[in-house]
Design a protein around this motif. Structure first.
Motif, mmCIF file in Angstrom:
data_model
loop_
_atom_site.group_PDB
_atom_site.id
_atom_site.type_symbol
_atom_site.label_atom_id
_atom_site.label_comp_id
_atom_site.label_asym_id
_atom_site.label_seq_id
_atom_site.Cartn_x
_atom_site.Cartn_y
_atom_site.Cartn_z
ATOM 1 N N CYS A 158 9.214 -6.155 2.731
ATOM 2 C CA CYS A 158 8.008 -6.931 2.440
ATOM 3 C C CYS A 158 6.851 -5.982 2.185
ATOM 4 N N CYS A 197 5.587 -11.149 8.731
ATOM 5 C CA CYS A 197 4.416 -11.962 8.356
ATOM 6 C C CYS A 197 4.812 -13.314 7.783
ATOM 7 N N CYS A 235 3.968 -6.750 5.203
ATOM 8 C CA CYS A 235 4.140 -6.342 6.604
ATOM 9 C C CYS A 235 5.083 -5.148 6.756
HETATM 10 ZN ZN LIG Z 1 6.083 -9.699 5.537
#
Ligand SMILES: [Zn+2]
Length: 124
Positions: A83, A16, A86
């Protein structure tokens, strides 16, 4: 090691783009040096492929390490960082080194890498 003398600049990040990074390492994207293909449980499940650099050769250019979700298991000597938005794992940390999941590096073509089996399952 030769990797110190022929350092090349790379960039990459999570899917992302919330987290972006840069680092230096000797060239590896065309099979110039080995990429670790570990068979431990987490690498196996997440298809992780790592190269390692000293922490001083790695820098997040977007996002901070504190914002990444961390997980560890078993001997707790290795910290996986992914993350929280994502879910892609971008780095691992162990003993002053950063493991870079080369699947997240910009422009990498998996079929050109020289993968070297690593028996992490025997260590953990
Ligand atoms: Zn991400």
């Amino acid at each position: 090691m030769a990797s110190e003398t022929a350092a090349k600049k790379y960039t990459g990040g999570c899917h992302c783009k919330r987290f972006r990074y840069k680092y230096t390492h000797s060239a590896f994207e065309n099979g110039e040096c080995d990429v670790g293909n570990c068979n431990c449980s987490v690498c196996n499940m997440n298809a992780l492929l790592f190269i390692y650099v000293p922490e001083t050769s790695f820098e997040l250019t977007s996002g901070s390490v504190e914002e990444l979700t961390r997980c560890t298991f078993n001997t707790k000597s290795y910290y996986h960082h992914f993350c929280p938005t994502c879910g892609t794992e971008i780095i691992g940390k162990t003993g002053g080194k950063v493991g870079i999941n080369v699947r997240m590096v910009d422009g990498i073509r998996l079929e050109k890498l020289k993968l070297k089996p690593f028996d992490g399952a025997a260590l953990l």
